[in-house]
Design a protein around this motif. Structure first.
Motif, PDB file in Angstrom:
ATOM      1  N   ASN A 631       0.848  -1.184   0.000  1.00 17.09           N
ATOM      2  CA  ASN A 631       0.000   0.000   0.000  1.00 17.09           C
ATOM      3  C   ASN A 631       0.891   1.244   0.000  1.00 17.09           C
ATOM      4  O   ASN A 631       1.686   1.447   0.934  1.00 17.09           O
ATOM      5  N   ASP A 632       0.760   2.062  -1.046  1.00 15.88           N
ATOM      6  CA  ASP A 632       1.672   3.199  -1.230  1.00 15.88           C
ATOM      7  C   ASP A 632       1.704   4.120  -0.019  1.00 15.88           C
ATOM      8  O   ASP A 632       2.779   4.573   0.411  1.00 15.88           O
ATOM      9  N   GLU A 633       0.530   4.442   0.525  1.00 14.20           N
ATOM     10  CA  GLU A 633       0.468   5.375   1.654  1.00 14.20           C
ATOM     11  C   GLU A 633       1.181   4.805   2.878  1.00 14.20           C
ATOM     12  O   GLU A 633       1.860   5.536   3.613  1.00 14.20           O
ATOM     13  N   ALA A 634       1.046   3.502   3.089  1.00 14.39           N
ATOM     14  CA  ALA A 634       1.702   2.866   4.236  1.00 14.39           C
ATOM     15  C   ALA A 634       3.211   2.803   4.046  1.00 14.39           C
ATOM     16  O   ALA A 634       3.977   2.954   5.012  1.00 14.39           O
ATOM     17  N   ILE A 635       3.660   2.562   2.812  1.00 17.15           N
ATOM     18  CA  ILE A 635       5.100   2.570   2.534  1.00 17.15           C
ATOM     19  C   ILE A 635       5.676   3.943   2.850  1.00 17.15           C
ATOM     20  O   ILE A 635       6.730   4.068   3.486  1.00 17.15           O
ATOM     21  N   PHE A 636       4.972   4.990   2.423  1.00 19.39           N
ATOM     22  CA  PHE A 636       5.406   6.352   2.741  1.00 19.39           C
ATOM     23  C   PHE A 636       5.486   6.546   4.256  1.00 19.39           C
ATOM     24  O   PHE A 636       6.479   7.066   4.785  1.00 19.39           O
ATOM     25  N   ALA A 637       4.443   6.123   4.963  1.00 20.82           N
ATOM     26  CA  ALA A 637       4.361   6.378   6.403  1.00 20.82           C
ATOM     27  C   ALA A 637       5.438   5.625   7.178  1.00 20.82           C
ATOM     28  O   ALA A 637       6.052   6.176   8.097  1.00 20.82           O
ATOM     29  N   ILE A 638       5.694   4.362   6.815  1.00 21.22           N
ATOM     30  CA  ILE A 638       6.666   3.585   7.587  1.00 21.22           C
ATOM     31  C   ILE A 638       8.099   4.026   7.267  1.00 21.22           C
ATOM     32  O   ILE A 638       8.973   4.014   8.140  1.00 21.22           O
ATOM     33  N   LYS A 639       8.353   4.449   6.035  1.00 20.53           N
ATOM     34  CA  LYS A 639       9.678   4.996   5.708  1.00 20.53           C
ATOM     35  C   LYS A 639       9.926   6.278   6.511  1.00 20.53           C
ATOM     36  O   LYS A 639      11.029   6.485   7.048  1.00 20.53           O
ATOM     37  N   ARG A 640       8.912   7.115   6.602  1.00 21.77           N
ATOM     38  CA  ARG A 640       9.030   8.361   7.373  1.00 21.77           C
ATOM     39  C   ARG A 640       9.304   8.048   8.841  1.00 21.77           C
ATOM     40  O   ARG A 640      10.135   8.703   9.484  1.00 21.77           O
ATOM     41  N   GLU A 641       8.613   7.024   9.360  1.00 21.58           N
ATOM     42  CA  GLU A 641       8.804   6.683  10.774  1.00 21.58           C
ATOM     43  C   GLU A 641      10.190   6.107  11.016  1.00 21.58           C
ATOM     44  O   GLU A 641      10.814   6.378  12.055  1.00 21.58           O
ATOM     45  N   MET A 642      10.711   5.312  10.075  1.00 29.79           N
ATOM     46  CA  MET A 642      12.056   4.767  10.259  1.00 29.79           C
ATOM     47  C   MET A 642      13.107   5.873  10.240  1.00 29.79           C
ATOM     48  O   MET A 642      14.119   5.790  10.949  1.00 29.79           O
ATOM     49  N   GLU A 643      12.876   6.925   9.458  1.00 33.37           N
ATOM     50  CA  GLU A 643      13.808   8.055   9.441  1.00 33.37           C
ATOM     51  C   GLU A 643      13.808   8.773  10.786  1.00 33.37           C
ATOM     52  O   GLU A 643      14.848   9.236  11.263  1.00 33.37           O
ATOM     53  N   ARG A 644      12.638   8.861  11.419  1.00 36.32           N
ATOM     54  CA  ARG A 644      12.530   9.556  12.704  1.00 36.32           C
ATOM     55  C   ARG A 644      12.946   8.669  13.876  1.00 36.32           C
ATOM     56  O   ARG A 644      13.303   9.182  14.945  1.00 36.32           O
ATOM     57  N   THR A 645      12.870   7.345  13.692  1.00 38.23           N
ATOM     58  CA  THR A 645      13.118   6.406  14.795  1.00 38.23           C
ATOM     59  C   THR A 645      14.167   5.392  14.352  1.00 38.23           C
ATOM     60  O   THR A 645      13.835   4.330  13.811  1.00 38.23           O
ATOM     61  N   PRO A 646      15.452   5.684  14.554  1.00 35.97           N
ATOM     62  CA  PRO A 646      16.524   4.797  14.065  1.00 35.97           C
ATOM     63  C   PRO A 646      16.425   3.361  14.581  1.00 35.97           C
ATOM     64  O   PRO A 646      16.909   2.427  13.937  1.00 35.97           O
ATOM     65  N   ASN A 647      15.798   3.180  15.738  1.00 32.64           N
ATOM     66  CA  ASN A 647      15.688   1.842  16.322  1.00 32.64           C
ATOM     67  C   ASN A 647      14.599   0.997  15.658  1.00 32.64           C
ATOM     68  O   ASN A 647      14.447  -0.180  15.981  1.00 32.64           O
ATOM     69  N   LEU A 648      13.841   1.592  14.744  1.00 31.37           N
ATOM     70  CA  LEU A 648      12.780   0.877  14.024  1.00 31.37           C
ATOM     71  C   LEU A 648      13.326   0.371  12.691  1.00 31.37           C
ATOM     72  O   LEU A 648      13.807   1.152  11.870  1.00 31.37           O
ATOM     73  N   LYS A 649      13.252  -0.920  12.458  1.00 33.57           N
ATOM     74  CA  LYS A 649      13.697  -1.526  11.197  1.00 33.57           C
ATOM     75  C   LYS A 649      12.566  -2.404  10.674  1.00 33.57           C
ATOM     76  O   LYS A 649      12.230  -3.427  11.290  1.00 33.57           O
ATOM     77  N   VAL A 650      11.965  -2.028   9.570  1.00 26.39           N
ATOM     78  CA  VAL A 650      10.816  -2.746   9.026  1.00 26.39           C
ATOM     79  C   VAL A 650      11.159  -3.295   7.645  1.00 26.39           C
ATOM     80  O   VAL A 650      11.791  -2.606   6.827  1.00 26.39           O
ATOM     81  N   THR A 651      10.750  -4.523   7.381  1.00 26.94           N
ATOM     82  CA  THR A 651      10.968  -5.136   6.074  1.00 26.94           C
ATOM     83  C   THR A 651      10.062  -4.467   5.049  1.00 26.94           C
ATOM     84  O   THR A 651       8.842  -4.445   5.212  1.00 26.94           O
ATOM     85  N   LEU A 652      10.665  -3.933   3.988  1.00 28.26           N
ATOM     86  CA  LEU A 652       9.904  -3.247   2.942  1.00 28.26           C
ATOM     87  C   LEU A 652       9.801  -4.123   1.695  1.00 28.26           C
ATOM     88  O   LEU A 652      10.707  -4.906   1.396  1.00 28.26           O
ATOM     89  N   PRO A 653       8.712  -3.993   0.951  1.00 33.01           N
ATOM     90  CA  PRO A 653       8.543  -4.820  -0.252  1.00 33.01           C
ATOM     91  C   PRO A 653       9.340  -4.273  -1.431  1.00 33.01           C
ATOM     92  O   PRO A 653       9.499  -3.058  -1.584  1.00 33.01           O
ATOM     93  N   ASN A 654       9.837  -5.147  -2.261  1.00 35.72           N
ATOM     94  CA  ASN A 654      10.368  -4.743  -3.561  1.00 35.72           C
ATOM     95  C   ASN A 654       9.222  -4.834  -4.564  1.00 35.72           C
ATOM     96  O   ASN A 654       8.617  -5.897  -4.735  1.00 35.72           O
ATOM     97  N   LEU A 655       8.920  -3.725  -5.210  1.00 32.57           N
ATOM     98  CA  LEU A 655       7.758  -3.659  -6.093  1.00 32.57           C
ATOM     99  C   LEU A 655       8.075  -4.308  -7.440  1.00 32.57           C
ATOM    100  O   LEU A 655       9.192  -4.218  -7.949  1.00 32.57           O
ATOM    101  N   VAL A 656       7.076  -4.945  -8.023  1.00 29.82           N
ATOM    102  CA  VAL A 656       7.230  -5.716  -9.261  1.00 29.82           C
ATOM    103  C   VAL A 656       6.522  -4.998 -10.405  1.00 29.82           C
ATOM    104  O   VAL A 656       5.366  -4.591 -10.270  1.00 29.82           O
ATOM    105  N   GLU A 657       7.219  -4.838 -11.520  1.00 31.86           N
ATOM    106  CA  GLU A 657       6.605  -4.226 -12.701  1.00 31.86           C
ATOM    107  C   GLU A 657       5.597  -5.189 -13.329  1.00 31.86           C
ATOM    108  O   GLU A 657       5.815  -6.405 -13.375  1.00 31.86           O
TER     109      GLU A 657
END
Length: 665
Positions: A631-657
């Motif tokens: 979900n694009d909005e969630a990817i944006f939100a969790i990336k933003r949170e990881m930038e603000r919270t260095p102790n947070l590491k979340v597995t992100l999806p690799n998008l497929v064409e």
């Protein structure tokens, strides 16, 4: 005996007189007669184990009469004679302030001004129970009054299994409701095992003690209605004089007319139960009460002509309105439904052409005929909606299983692929991409002092915090931020308090944590009393529900329930005062898994540490899952949170064409 003495005694030492049921209350539907003779005997044995043997002969006869008459054993005789409502936290006998807060919340859920069927311990949704019977209530309140901060009370579907040694950092209460082996989680399984007295349907915030009256859903409904109008109206045009048609005024659905007024439209809400409609009218949650179709037509045409903002309760069946408005060529701009279709055969939905009283008789005496009539009505209901959507009406499923049950009835609600529904749920179109994926959801708080002035202060604190956050918020969430700032500033004016001095506000993890920290500081400074935090289970990460909360999850995982289970476990060791996990809720038994929490703020540094840890996880667990679903909005939100919270590491999806998939199969 005083209130405190009655709480401390639990089940009384002497058998009280037989209960005389009040005539003027809204009774729960009579349940299906589903048990065999042997199972009915087992239900009596199960009920009597709460009481000394010397009472068994008398109570066995009484409980058998209840089972025959209502399909359940509620133990009416043991309902206490004191008024049940959310008192100030200081009025409860308790060794633990956290336990006292839970007692307050339990009593709020059972307050007759709040609860749908208070005599049967049902808060909303027709079957959303706090406890199965009054003996469980008495025992739980006694346990809470005597427990310490180094004990945890475990509740099995309303039954207090007991107090177990734990620690100050553990939750004070663990709640489970309806946790069945998967192959025993069909509607008739609930009927059977609930009648036996071994499980219950906790709905969402009923069995987790976090219901705050219709206000609890007003905000989400307001957001939904406002944004639905934004979808269909030209930019800048307001909804004045435009129609939102829906049904249900009994429990959560009672929020709809109030939300429509705030959104600024004409709201028409049908309700077959005259007592429920009248209750909402008397509470000021709906402006006009009408019981004749011709009067409704006249009143609606006047509201349209004058661009009026008004809410109208129609005592009758909503199918009548859909069909008559088609004949009268009255354009319905928005349409939905919030009847309790998660329990379609036991009073959640009443068929057109049959009176309310006759329907209740059929439920009990001729359930198969009632089921046929409900399915006929659903087919007719859907056909009428289809006529209006062909003329431009925007219809959305409000997560009450309307489309699911209509499809099971053979109604014309399926898309051309015969897999998806032809209409989206409100989560798919609005709340999912706009709110949940970004981490925005229904954060709640209750002022445990019971003082309205404390609620006023918390409103001001929340508004100030949100305005500060708004200054640096990214463009992607500014609309959500502004809607919530407007909401909280107008909250008192809209008179939404029923029962406890409570408030709801859609906020993300940052907003929730900063608001809660500001509350805790105000408590420490003596500006306000203690505050109970919570949320609706209908949130970012509390609930796995393929037809509602996770309906905008498209990676095939919407039928899994890992998120809800992780949520309740994760919250439990990060500082929640109590946690809950339920089977069922909103869309039905066996259709959803949902969890919630409660947290007491007492002004201490320990409370500050707990709120920061738990509220962060409670939201970001869900964003992480939604981002993995691409979900694009969630990817944006969790990336933003990881930038603000260095102790947070979340597995992100690799998008497929898309072209990668061509010619593979």
């Amino acid at each position: 005996m005083t209130f405190k003495e009655q709480i401390l005694q639990g089940i009384p030492s002497k058998l009280s007189a037989k209960y005389i049921y009040p005539l003027d209350v809204n009774r729960a539907p009579k349940r299906k007669d589903i048990l065999s003779i042997e199972e009915k005997q087992l239900a009596i044995i199960n009920a009597l184990r709460y009481f000394p043997k010397t009472w068994h002969q008398e109570l066995a006869q009484e409980f058998s009469e209840e089972l025959k008459a209502f399909g359940r054993i509620y133990m009416y005789r043991f309902k206490p004679d004191y008024d049940i409502y959310a008192r100030s936290i200081s009025e409860y006998p308790a060794k633990s302030m956290q336990a006292a807060a839970i007692m307050l919340m339990i009593q709020n859920n059972l307050n007759p001004a709040v609860a749908q069927h208070p005599e049967e311990l049902i808060t909303y949704g027709g079957n959303g129970a706090v406890f199965q019977n009054w003996a469980q209530y008495l025992l739980v309140m006694q346990y809470l009054a005597t427990m310490t901060d180094e004990q945890t009370l475990h509740l099995y579907s309303g039954h207090p299994m007991g107090l177990f040694p734990s620690s100050k950092n553990a939750p004070r209460v663990i709640v489970t409701n309806g946790m069945m082996i998967p192959n025993y989680s069909k509607p008739d399984d609930w009927e059977k095992f609930n009648a036996l007295g071994v499980t219950q349907y906790g709905q969402m915030t009923a069995g987790s003690f976090m219901y705050i009256g219709p206000q609890g859903i007003v905000h989400g409904t307001t957001i939904t209605v406002m944004n639905a109008f934004r979808k269909i109206l030209p930019k800048g045009e307001n909804p004045n004089g435009k129609i939102f048609l829906t049904a249900g005024l009994g429990g959560m659905s009672g929020a709809q007319p109030k939300a429509g007024n705030i959104a600024g439209c004409i709201t028409i809400c049908a309700e077959v139960n005259a007592k429920a409609a009248t209750k909402r009218y008397e509470q000021g949650w709906v402006d006009v009460l009408i019981d004749r179709m011709d009067d409704l037509i006249t009143r609606v045409k006047h509201a349209q002509a004058t661009n009026e903002i008004v809410s109208i309760a129609y005592i009758g069946n909503v199918v009548e309105i859909w069909e008559r408005f088609d004949e009268e060529n009255i354009h319905i701009h928005l349409g939905s439904d919030q009847t309790s279709l998660h329990i379609p055969w036991t009073g959640g939905y009443y068929p057109i052409g049959i009176s309310y009283e006759e329907s209740k008789r059929l439920i009990r005496e001729e359930p198969e005929i009632f089921k046929e009539k409900v399915q006929e009505s659903l087919r007719r209901h859907a056909a009428a909606i289809n006529k209006h959507t062909a003329k431009g009406t925007y219809f959305f499923d409000y997560g009450n299983a309307f489309l699911l049950e209509a499809s099971r009835a053979g109604a014309n609600v399926m898309a051309e692929n015969n897999i998806d529904f032809k209409y989206a749920s409100y989560v798919q179109d609005i709340l999912g991409p706009m709110c949940f994926d970004y981490g925005f959801g229904p954060f709640r708080w209750v002022c445990a002092s019971g003082k309205s002035e404390d609620l006023d202060i918390t409103d001001d604190i929340a508004a100030t915090v949100l305005q500060d956050i708004m200054e640096s918020a990214p463009d992607e969430i500014k609309l959500q931020m502004q809607d919530n700032i407007t909401w909280i500033k107008d909250a008192k004016k809209n008179k939404m308090v029923v029962g406890s001095q409570a408030r709801i506000l859609y906020a993300d993890a940052e907003g929730r944590s900063k608001i809660a920290e500001a509350f805790n500081n105000a408590i420490a400074e003596g500006e306000i009393g203690p505050v109970v935090l919570g949320r609706d289970h209908h949130d970012v990460s509390g609930t796995d529900s393929p037809y509602r909360e996770t309906s905008n999850i498209y990676d095939g995982s919407k039928f899994t329930a890992d998120m809800a289970i992780h949520n309740v476990i994760g919250d439990s060791f990060r500082g929640a005062t109590w946690v809950s996990i339920h089977n069922g809720g909103g869309v039905g038994w066996g259709e959803v898994m949902n969890g919630g929490f409660g947290m007491l703020l007492d002004g201490t540094k320990e409370a500050e540490s707990r709120l920061k840890s738990m509220l962060f996880y409670d939201v970001n667990n869900g964003i992480a899952r939604r981002s993995w679903a691409r979900n694009d909005e969630a990817i944006f939100a969790i990336k933003r949170e990881m930038e603000r919270t260095p102790n947070l590491k979340v597995t992100l999806p690799n998008l497929v064409e898309d072209d990668i998939l061509n010619n593979l199969f």
